[in-house]
Design an enzyme around this catalytic site. Structure first.
Site, PDB file in Angstrom:
ATOM      1  N   HIS A   1       0.844  -1.207   0.000  1.00  0.00           N
ATOM      2  CA  HIS A   1       0.000   0.000   0.000  1.00  0.00           C
ATOM      3  C   HIS A   1       0.877   1.254   0.000  1.00  0.00           C
ATOM      4  O   HIS A   1       0.627   2.208  -0.746  1.00  0.00           O
ATOM      5  CB  HIS A   1      -0.876   0.065   1.259  1.00  0.00           C
TER       6      HIS A   1
ATOM      7  N   LYS B   1     -18.233  -5.551   7.788  1.00  0.00           N
ATOM      8  CA  LYS B   1     -17.046  -6.402   7.631  1.00  0.00           C
ATOM      9  C   LYS B   1     -16.275  -6.442   8.952  1.00  0.00           C
ATOM     10  O   LYS B   1     -16.010  -5.383   9.536  1.00  0.00           O
ATOM     11  CB  LYS B   1     -16.167  -5.811   6.516  1.00  0.00           C
TER      12      LYS B   1
ATOM     13  N   ARG C   1      -1.577  -5.678  -8.595  1.00  0.00           N
ATOM     14  CA  ARG C   1      -0.511  -6.673  -8.413  1.00  0.00           C
ATOM     15  C   ARG C   1      -0.515  -7.705  -9.519  1.00  0.00           C
ATOM     16  O   ARG C   1       0.507  -8.340  -9.791  1.00  0.00           O
ATOM     17  CB  ARG C   1      -0.693  -7.384  -7.065  1.00  0.00           C
TER      18      ARG C   1
ATOM     19  N   SER D   1      -3.003  -7.729   2.478  1.00  0.00           N
ATOM     20  CA  SER D   1      -3.337  -7.687   3.907  1.00  0.00           C
ATOM     21  C   SER D   1      -3.830  -9.051   4.389  1.00  0.00           C
ATOM     22  O   SER D   1      -3.467  -9.506   5.476  1.00  0.00           O
ATOM     23  CB  SER D   1      -4.423  -6.646   4.168  1.00  0.00           C
TER      24      SER D   1
HETATM   25  O1  PNS Z   1      -8.866  -2.539   0.232  1.00  0.00           O
HETATM   26  P1  PNS Z   1     -10.171  -2.959  -0.398  1.00  0.00           P
HETATM   27  O2  PNS Z   1     -11.063  -3.640   0.619  1.00  0.00           O
HETATM   28  O3  PNS Z   1      -9.984  -3.768  -1.656  1.00  0.00           O
HETATM   29  O4  PNS Z   1     -10.903  -1.583  -0.835  1.00  0.00           O
HETATM   30  C1  PNS Z   1     -12.149  -1.600  -1.474  1.00  0.00           C
HETATM   31  C2  PNS Z   1     -12.749  -0.197  -1.575  1.00  0.00           C
HETATM   32  C3  PNS Z   1     -12.815   0.456  -0.213  1.00  0.00           C
HETATM   33  C4  PNS Z   1     -11.871   0.645  -2.473  1.00  0.00           C
HETATM   34  C5  PNS Z   1     -14.156  -0.344  -2.191  1.00  0.00           C
HETATM   35  O5  PNS Z   1     -14.859  -1.333  -1.487  1.00  0.00           O
HETATM   36  C6  PNS Z   1     -14.964   0.942  -2.171  1.00  0.00           C
HETATM   37  O6  PNS Z   1     -14.689   1.857  -2.911  1.00  0.00           O
HETATM   38  N1  PNS Z   1     -15.960   0.990  -1.267  1.00  0.00           N
HETATM   39  C7  PNS Z   1     -16.803   2.174  -1.055  1.00  0.00           C
HETATM   40  C8  PNS Z   1     -18.253   1.886  -1.481  1.00  0.00           C
HETATM   41  C9  PNS Z   1     -18.397   2.084  -2.978  1.00  0.00           C
HETATM   42  O7  PNS Z   1     -18.184   3.131  -3.512  1.00  0.00           O
HETATM   43  N2  PNS Z   1     -18.794   0.963  -3.657  1.00  0.00           N
HETATM   44  C10 PNS Z   1     -18.969   0.950  -5.080  1.00  0.00           C
HETATM   45  C11 PNS Z   1     -17.656   0.633  -5.791  1.00  0.00           C
HETATM   46  S1  PNS Z   1     -17.861   0.624  -7.546  1.00  0.00           S
END
Ligand code: PNS
Length: 160
Positions: free
Chosen positions: A17, A41, A90, A127
Site C-alpha cells: 500500500h 465487515k 498486483r 493484507s
Molecule cells: O482494500 P479494499 O477492501 O480492496 O478496498 C475496497 C474499496 C474500499 C476501495 C471499495 O470497497 C470501495 O470503494 N468501497 C466504497 C463503497 C463504494 O463506492 N462501492 C462501489 C464501488 S464501484
C-alpha cells in the site's frame, strides 16, 4: 491543483500500500488515503487504529493526508474535489476485480481511476495473506512497517 484518492480497507496497511501511495504522491499534487468504514465487515483493527497507523506511515509526505470515509467512494471524491482514484495492481486478478469498480465509478460520476503497477518485490503482498501468515507464526517483517508488527501480533493473539 490535482488531488487523488487512494481508497482501501488497509487492515492492516502493508508496504505494498505504502509503495502505491508514495508513487501516487509523485504524480498528483495531493493524495488523500481514504479508509473505508465498513460496519458489515469484521476487521482486525478499528478504523481509528488504521487511520493512525497510516498517518504515521505518510508523515514524511507533506502532500498526503489520511482520513476515514463512509458510503460511496465517488461521493467522497466529489466532496473532496478529487480528480482521480488511484489503485495498485498486483496481477491480472486484481485488474479483473478493479476494472469493474473503475467503470462503475466512472459511470456514476465521471471520475477516472489510475492504476499503478505494484513493484515486483511487493506484488505478492496482501493484507489478507499477511494476517494469515502472521496468525500461524510466519515472518511478515519487511511486508508491513515495523511499528505495525507488534500490534499485528498482539491483536492476532487475542483472537480465538
Ligand atoms: O482494500 P479494499 O477492501 O480492496 O478496498 C475496497 C474499496 C474500499 C476501495 C471499495 O470497497 C470501495 O470503494 N468501497 C466504497 C463503497 C463504494 O463506492 N462501492 C462501489 C464501488 S464501484
Amino acid at each position: 491543483m490535482r488531488r487523488a484518492v487512494c481508497p482501501g480497507s488497509f487492515d492492516p496497511l502493508t508496504n505494498g500500500h505504502l509503495d502505491i501511495v508514495a508513487r501516487a504522491a509523485k504524480v498528483f499534487d495531493e493524495v488523500i488515503v481514504a479508509v473505508l468504514v465498513n460496519e458489515s465487515k469484521r476487521s482486525l483493527f478499528s478504523v481509528d487504529e488504521r487511520v493512525s497507523m497510516l498517518s504515521e506511515a505518510v508523515s514524511a509526505y507533506d502532500n498526503v493526508e489520511v482520513t476515514a470515509f463512509r458510503g460511496l467512494l465517488v461521493d467522497f471524491c466529489r466532496d473532496n474535489q478529487a480528480v482521480a482514484v488511484v489503485k495498485g495492481l498486483r496481477s491480472g486478478g486484481d485488474f479483473d476485480y478493479e476494472v469493474h469498480m473503475a467503470r462503475m465509478n466512472e459511470r456514476l460520476s465521471g471520475i477516472e481511476t489510475v492504476f499503478i503497477p505494484a513493484s515486483p518485490a511487493l506484488s505478492f503482498v496482501a493484507s489478507s495473506l499477511v494476517k494469515e501468515v502472521a496468525r500461524f507464526g510466519g515472518d511478515v517483517s519487511g511486508l508491513v512497517p515495523s511499528y505495525v508488527l507488534k500490534p499485528l501480533h498482539s491483536r492476532l493473539s487475542e483472537q480465538p
